[in-house]
Motif scaffolding. Structure first.
Motif, PDB file in Angstrom:
ATOM      1  N   PHE A 194       0.818  -1.219   0.000  1.00  0.00           N
ATOM      2  CA  PHE A 194       0.000   0.000   0.000  1.00  0.00           C
ATOM      3  C   PHE A 194       0.852   1.270   0.000  1.00  0.00           C
ATOM      4  CE2 PHE A 194      -2.368  -3.483   1.801  1.00  0.00           C
ATOM      5  CZ  PHE A 194      -3.592  -3.399   1.156  1.00  0.00           C
ATOM      6  N   GLY A 195       2.112   1.119  -0.392  1.00  0.00           N
ATOM      7  CA  GLY A 195       3.017   2.255  -0.382  1.00  0.00           C
ATOM      8  C   GLY A 195       4.280   1.877   0.370  1.00  0.00           C
ATOM      9  N   CYS A 196       5.366   2.544  -0.008  1.00  0.00           N
ATOM     10  CA  CYS A 196       6.694   2.137   0.468  1.00  0.00           C
ATOM     11  C   CYS A 196       7.409   3.314   1.118  1.00  0.00           C
ATOM     12  CB  CYS A 196       7.489   1.615  -0.721  1.00  0.00           C
ATOM     13  SG  CYS A 196       9.208   1.280  -0.326  1.00  0.00           S
ATOM     14  N   SER A 197       8.017   3.049   2.258  1.00  0.00           N
ATOM     15  CA  SER A 197       8.723   4.124   2.963  1.00  0.00           C
ATOM     16  C   SER A 197      10.025   4.509   2.273  1.00  0.00           C
ATOM     17  CB  SER A 197       9.001   3.702   4.407  1.00  0.00           C
ATOM     18  OG  SER A 197       9.613   2.431   4.421  1.00  0.00           O
ATOM     19  N   GLY A 227       2.086   1.021   7.504  1.00  0.00           N
ATOM     20  CA  GLY A 227       0.866   1.727   7.912  1.00  0.00           C
ATOM     21  C   GLY A 227       0.546   2.936   7.052  1.00  0.00           C
ATOM     22  N   TYR A 228       0.695   2.793   5.742  1.00  0.00           N
ATOM     23  CA  TYR A 228       0.399   3.900   4.828  1.00  0.00           C
ATOM     24  C   TYR A 228      -1.051   3.895   4.346  1.00  0.00           C
ATOM     25  CZ  TYR A 228       5.183   5.631   3.904  1.00  0.00           C
ATOM     26  OH  TYR A 228       6.417   6.216   3.993  1.00  0.00           O
ATOM     27  N   ALA A 229      -1.717   2.769   4.418  1.00  0.00           N
ATOM     28  CA  ALA A 229      -3.012   2.598   3.744  1.00  0.00           C
ATOM     29  C   ALA A 229      -4.124   3.395   4.409  1.00  0.00           C
ATOM     30  CB  ALA A 229      -3.398   1.125   3.713  1.00  0.00           C
ATOM     31  N   GLY A 230      -5.101   3.760   3.616  1.00  0.00           N
ATOM     32  CA  GLY A 230      -6.370   4.286   4.106  1.00  0.00           C
ATOM     33  C   GLY A 230      -7.482   3.346   3.660  1.00  0.00           C
ATOM     34  N   THR A 247       0.581   1.858  12.347  1.00  0.00           N
ATOM     35  CA  THR A 247       1.611   2.897  12.480  1.00  0.00           C
ATOM     36  C   THR A 247       1.055   4.310  12.425  1.00  0.00           C
ATOM     37  OG1 THR A 247       2.849   1.332  11.136  1.00  0.00           O
ATOM     38  CG2 THR A 247       3.954   3.398  11.704  1.00  0.00           C
ATOM     39  N   ARG A 248       0.021   4.505  11.622  1.00  0.00           N
ATOM     40  CA  ARG A 248      -0.560   5.848  11.461  1.00  0.00           C
ATOM     41  C   ARG A 248      -2.013   5.913  11.953  1.00  0.00           C
ATOM     42  NH1 ARG A 248       3.595   5.048   8.518  1.00  0.00           N
ATOM     43  NH2 ARG A 248       5.128   6.743   8.411  1.00  0.00           N
TER      44      ARG A 248
END
Lengths: 314, 314
Positions: free
Chosen positions: A154-157, A189-192, A219-220
């Motif tokens: 869902f996205g990469c740091s 923890g990037y996802a919504g 995470t978020r």
């Protein structure tokens, strides 16, 4: 896939305890083998059936998993328990196949940059590795499920955006390499909820009733909102950890896996019968308190208790 | 309802900072008036427009709100800020109407037992009080919105279940008593997303595009999952507090209001343009750290930062 029971029956929800593996991956301390056994026994008594118990890595690097074989045996001492272990390469898979573990998870990252950083391989090399693990399994006299965990889905740091089309292409490539199932991990923890919903719908049209795993981190702060969206969009297998044990290598001090206790509460309020006694799971936190007194234990239900309403199990 | 701007325009989302009132209701310490002014100014600069600032109660009982008039003035020093204050009875309303506050919130509980315990009145007496507050407003030369907050709308820590039909009947009775709008409060964090969805749908069929408030607590970990469900079901006005300031009188140590910063993040990931700069709001936490060093500050985004993805503002 054999065995005396089907680990992910259609029409049921599976909440998997990953604290013994993903949780302990980042903590500074870890429980004794006896305490791990107790942890599994107490959660099994509560109704949990799925346990990710460790990783087949050199014990010099990960002493917390040096007892992985014993913990697999502990899982297998319970008639309906399903054990999962990580194997990051063929050597790990060979070791795993020498045990009676019922599921082997191999990891690949949806982000090429993170895959390189994490396992020093290209995604193509990792796909080869997956095919080799499947071949090792097929050549062995054992038949664990081979599950591929897709990190950073869902996205990469490191690299930021990860296109949903690329995730679905990787899902297909993993299945093409012979995996029995896959999981999508929101590693940082990037996802919504919208993004979760979109990918779950694509997974549903790809897999129908066949299971796939949702591995969410808090995470978020959106871990349970995302779990709720995934349940709505048909996902039925979730990873979580007791007291939210774990962390985030890219955000020191941040929370890690979603909190198992709170996930059970969420699922029950949404009308999914988990078959898990929440209060018994909450009591198992005492093991962590005793064995890992310096680790932060997360979770709201453990603090506040279940509602006084009769209808919270909707 | 007059004024130079419409506080809840159709088609927009309103996230209301209630930390200055509900947050400070249960904390052991509170900021100076100058710090409250700074708190409002920093969040206004970030894009927030709605501030619940205090309660008109005897300062001997609630010293944290002794400066409520000054804080209302602080809100009104910003051209588009909308101030809200609580008035629990006619005397409080009379005091509020002597200020330039734009919204007065009166509270009634959806649970008869909690209403008795909280304000020592029957629900019928509280409805009378609401009608009297409306009359006082109409007879005054001021025209604040009269908003009724319905506590325990999703279950009660004293009496347990609260029937959804009873909540909707009370909503109608409040509007019948002359209220301009109402809010539903999950005072003790009992709600789950399904329950939120059902009541929001009933509110939507009752009010159409007219605003109503969702006041959620995170006591049992589902605050943001519930906010997500409410957004999906059409609710557009939400209470929250910086750093989740507040607590729960019935669950010592538990978290209170949902965390404003995390709610902004949630809304943006769902494609709702809040008009709020998240990082500026996060910076405002420094005021709380300095003024209330012993209070627990909650929130995940403040710890972990926003994602490195371009698409998180969906």
């Amino acid at each position: 896939m054999g065995g005396v029971f089907k680990p992910y029956p259609t029409g049921t929800i599976a909440l998997r305890e990953v604290g013994l593996r993903d949780g302990l991956q980042l903590t500074k301390s870890y429980p004794s083998t006896a305490a791990k056994r107790d942890w599994i026994a107490q959660e099994y008594a509560a109704g949990l059936r799925h346990f990710e118990v460790g990783s087949f890595l050199p014990p010099s690097r990960t002493p917390q998993f040096a007892d992985v074989r014993d913990v697999i045996d502990a899982v297998n001492s319970h008639p309906q328990a399903h054990g999962v272990a990580l194997a990051l390469n063929e050597r790990g898979a060979t070791d795993a196949l020498a045990t009676e573990v019922q599921e082997i998870t191999v990891v690949i990252s949806a982000s090429a940059a993170h895959n390189e950083a994490n396992v020093r391989r290209s995604q193509e090399q990792s796909l080869h590795e997956i095919a080799n693990v499947v071949r090792l399994r097929d050549e062995s006299d054992r038949d664990p499920i081979i599950n591929v965990g897709i990190a950073m889905a869902f996205g990469c740091s490191i690299s930021g955006d990860v296109a949903e089309d690329d995730v679905m292409r990787l899902v297909d490539q993993c299945m093409g390499a012979g995996a029995d199932m896959v999981g999508l991990a929101d590693t940082v923890g990037y996802a919504g909820p919208r993004q979760i919903e979109r990918l779950c719908k694509r997974m549903a049209s790809r897999f129908g009733d066949a299971p796939y795993v949702m591995h969410l981190h808090d995470t978020r702060g959106l871990g349970l909102a995302n779990a709720s969206a995934a349940l709505d969009a048909g996902c039925r297998v979730f990873d979580a950890s007791l007291a939210g044990l774990g962390g985030c290598p890219f955000a020191p001090g941040a929370t890690g896996n979603i909190v198992l206790e709170d996930l059970i509460f969420l699922a029950e309020t949404k009308g999914f019968a988990t078959g898990i006694d929440l209060n018994t799971v909450v009591k198992a936190r005492a093991i962590l308190q005793e064995e890992m007194p310096d680790e932060a234990l997360h979770g709201a239900i453990a603090q506040s208790g279940v509602p006084r309403t009769s209808g919270w199990r909707a």
